[in-house]
Write a protein that holds these residues in place. Structure first.
Motif, mmCIF file in Angstrom:
data_model
loop_
_atom_site.group_PDB
_atom_site.id
_atom_site.type_symbol
_atom_site.label_atom_id
_atom_site.label_comp_id
_atom_site.label_asym_id
_atom_site.label_seq_id
_atom_site.Cartn_x
_atom_site.Cartn_y
_atom_site.Cartn_z
ATOM 1 N N VAL A 44 21.406 -0.123 -14.322
ATOM 2 C CA VAL A 44 20.298 -1.082 -14.260
ATOM 3 C C VAL A 44 19.009 -0.414 -13.790
ATOM 4 O O VAL A 44 17.941 -0.597 -14.384
ATOM 5 C CB VAL A 44 20.661 -2.249 -13.314
ATOM 6 N N LEU A 45 19.104 0.376 -12.710
ATOM 7 C CA LEU A 45 17.892 1.000 -12.175
ATOM 8 C C LEU A 45 17.339 2.013 -13.173
ATOM 9 O O LEU A 45 16.124 2.165 -13.323
ATOM 10 C CB LEU A 45 18.187 1.667 -10.828
ATOM 11 N N SER A 46 18.231 2.702 -13.857
ATOM 12 C CA SER A 46 17.811 3.671 -14.856
ATOM 13 C C SER A 46 17.117 2.962 -16.029
ATOM 14 O O SER A 46 16.047 3.381 -16.480
ATOM 15 C CB SER A 46 19.045 4.440 -15.319
ATOM 16 N N ALA A 47 17.708 1.874 -16.495
ATOM 17 C CA ALA A 47 17.074 1.111 -17.584
ATOM 18 C C ALA A 47 15.723 0.559 -17.132
ATOM 19 O O ALA A 47 14.800 0.405 -17.931
ATOM 20 C CB ALA A 47 17.991 -0.029 -18.022
ATOM 21 N N GLY A 48 15.601 0.285 -15.838
ATOM 22 C CA GLY A 48 14.332 -0.207 -15.293
ATOM 23 C C GLY A 48 13.291 0.885 -15.123
ATOM 24 O O GLY A 48 12.179 0.609 -14.693
ATOM 25 N N GLY A 49 13.655 2.136 -15.455
ATOM 26 C CA GLY A 49 12.666 3.210 -15.456
ATOM 27 C C GLY A 49 12.809 4.217 -14.333
ATOM 28 O O GLY A 49 12.044 5.179 -14.255
ATOM 29 N N ALA B 132 17.331 -10.527 -18.899
ATOM 30 C CA ALA B 132 16.164 -10.104 -19.681
ATOM 31 C C ALA B 132 16.184 -8.589 -19.877
ATOM 32 O O ALA B 132 15.882 -8.075 -20.962
ATOM 33 C CB ALA B 132 14.878 -10.544 -18.977
ATOM 34 N N LEU B 133 16.583 -7.862 -18.831
ATOM 35 C CA LEU B 133 16.687 -6.395 -18.949
ATOM 36 C C LEU B 133 17.757 -6.018 -19.971
ATOM 37 O O LEU B 133 17.568 -5.114 -20.793
ATOM 38 C CB LEU B 133 17.025 -5.796 -17.586
ATOM 39 N N MET B 134 18.887 -6.725 -19.920
ATOM 40 C CA MET B 134 19.987 -6.438 -20.857
ATOM 41 C C MET B 134 19.581 -6.775 -22.293
ATOM 42 O O MET B 134 20.104 -6.198 -23.253
ATOM 43 C CB MET B 134 21.227 -7.249 -20.467
ATOM 44 N N GLU B 135 18.661 -7.707 -22.431
ATOM 45 C CA GLU B 135 18.183 -8.074 -23.770
ATOM 46 C C GLU B 135 17.273 -6.966 -24.315
ATOM 47 O O GLU B 135 17.287 -6.678 -25.504
ATOM 48 C CB GLU B 135 17.416 -9.407 -23.648
ATOM 49 N N ARG B 136 16.503 -6.357 -23.407
ATOM 50 C CA ARG B 136 15.561 -5.303 -23.831
ATOM 51 C C ARG B 136 16.246 -3.966 -24.053
ATOM 52 O O ARG B 136 15.796 -3.148 -24.832
ATOM 53 C CB ARG B 136 14.471 -5.109 -22.765
ATOM 54 N N HIS B 137 17.336 -3.701 -23.283
ATOM 55 C CA HIS B 137 17.978 -2.382 -23.314
ATOM 56 C C HIS B 137 19.467 -2.528 -23.580
ATOM 57 O O HIS B 137 20.131 -3.331 -22.927
ATOM 58 C CB HIS B 137 17.826 -1.660 -21.967
#
Lengths: 315, 315
Positions: free
Chosen positions: A173-178, A274-279
């Motif tokens: 999650v943190l990695s997908a968040g940048g 929302a993050l899972m939808e984007r990544h």
């Protein structure tokens, strides 16, 4: 209906009454659920819980007092808050003084054919997420919680201690968040999985830090001491797991090097979805086995094996 | 010149060479100095220091390489930083990886007729502050550091655990800065002093919290456990003192109630002097005795008495 009960430290399959939802509650037909280490702790006596186990689930709403959720595929946040206490009035429902927690604390859980939950706990799952992805929302949200609590800057390095389920999912999650994240663990197979999931990974013997932010996802009393060694002066350690037992620890480094320790609990479902939808979080490698609810006792035995990945129940 | 030395755990008055300032250093004629609990810990072996003791002082600059400080009354921050390491390049001189600390770590201190210190460590004392007030700048700044690290809002309550010198001075600074502070202690005489200094004070048996921010200034291993009991969920505990020894502690409440722990070290002299200029901190009650430097050993014996307030040295 069928359900997996915790009674006096034992898990057993039982036939119980279908729940009757309260006036603000929806009735959900559970389709898939996940066994979490906390479920094992509940069986070991954490919180003295007796009732239907389970807090990770995805399901379909069968009835909703307002109608709009009926037929929708949903996940549900695990804390049921009162809406009226000091914390709830400050929008800190996570810390509600009168909270119950599904499958953990004073409220039946998700390892059953049906469950009732306040409709404001529910979140509709985006169509492109599979049940197998959606059922991982709770530990993923716990990782997202870290980013709510700690300002992780683009130039920061984040070390996630522990290559278990929570460590890998938080890192993802943190990695997908940048964020610039490295999973630090002791198990070559888990670190290979981390790499296969697109994460940077390092054996703990080889990782020296210093990192700006260290997540302790070890679930072990030694995790904090390691975290203090690896965090930079002025950096932040996030305590992501409750550990049973007493720490025997020297905290003078925390003072002299001005380290911050942040306790971190459940996270936000909406922003995590929302993050899972984007990544695409590439989570398929996280699931080790899927059991039917009927074989729930066997599923628990599997989940108890040291180092096991996620065990799911198909309802 | 005369100086109080720490050698092998003993304090003794000695005749030593007057320091020769480096190219960026000023030479200061010390006029008053304060004995801190850290000086007693240094004598007990903390940091294995041998040299001139003391880090709380006020003095007059006798020579300054740039001239502008000559003749000025100054105090000096205790950390001498390298200016080049990772932290110094990030304006975190407080955490300099190559730091020395006057009277504590690799650098002679202030219990002497003269001392040399980098000129950028020095701060001119406003005229209206007495030497007796100015010499308290170091522990006052340590209190100010808390307000730099933690966002204390006007609606927050702050509990300062510990009615010793650091607790009272930290409470005074935060209170002058506008925070709603209560000193929580075990000693009726100290709490009376707190009240006389204009602070709110409570016996620890009577104070139940919860407070938004709790400062642990107890210097005791039991302080953290008390702080966890008194802080609200989602609140902040500031660890203000290094404690020798190992904590034996359950930290699960820190996770479940999302508590933050913040290690806090030395503070900013400039902003603390500015605060002292704006507010009369009513500090005279903090000083228990003033000894001439010649009677430094007696002064140390006095400072060792349990519960003693500030002991000063007149040079």
């Amino acid at each position: 209906m069928k359900a997996l009960l915790c009674s006096h430290g034992q898990v057993r399959l039982a036939d119980v009454a279908k729940p009757v939802p309260g006036s603000q509650e929806a009735l959900i037909k559970v389709t898939m659920a996940g066994i979490c280490n906390t479920d094992l702790e509940v069986l070991s006596g954490y919180r003295e819980f007796n009732g239907i186990l389970g807090h990770e689930f995805v399901g379909v709403v069968e009835s909703d007092p307002l109608g709009e959720l009926t037929g929708k595929r949903v996940v549900g946040s695990i804390t049921v808050f009162c809406g009226e206490c000091w914390h709830c009035r400050r929008d800190e429902a996570n810390l509600c003084l009168n909270r119950t927690t599904i499958g953990i604390n004073d409220r039946d859980g998700a390892f059953a054919e049906y469950m009732a939950l306040p409709r404001h706990n529910l979140h509709v799952v985006p169509a492109q997420l599979s049940d197998m992805e959606a059922v991982l929302i709770e530990p993923l949200a716990a990782g997202m919680r870290v980013a709510e609590q700690v300002h992780i800057r683009p130039d920061h390095t984040v070390a996630v201690l522990g290559d278990g389920k929570l460590g890998l999912l938080s890192a993802k999650v943190l990695s997908a968040g940048g964020s610039n994240v490295t999973v630090v663990g002791k198990h070559r197979d888990k670190l290979s999985l981390a790499s296969a999931m697109g994460l940077s990974a390092a054996l703990s013997d080889h990782f020296t830090g210093p990192a700006d932010v260290v997540l302790d996802c070890t679930g072990s009393l030694s995790g904090l001491e390691t975290a203090i060694k690896l965090v930079r002066s002025g950096g932040t350690i996030v305590l992501k797991t409750t550990v049973s037992g007493m720490y025997n620890i020297d905290l003078s480094e925390v003072v002299v090097r001005e380290i911050r320790l942040v306790g971190s609990r459940c996270g936000p479902f909406a922003s995590t979805l929302a993050l899972m939808e984007r990544h695409d979080l590439e989570l398929s490698g996280m699931v080790e086995a899927v059991y039917p609810l009927d074989q729930g006792v066997e599923a628990f035995n599997h989940a108890r094996r040291k180092g096991s990945l996620k065990i799911l129940l198909k309802v």
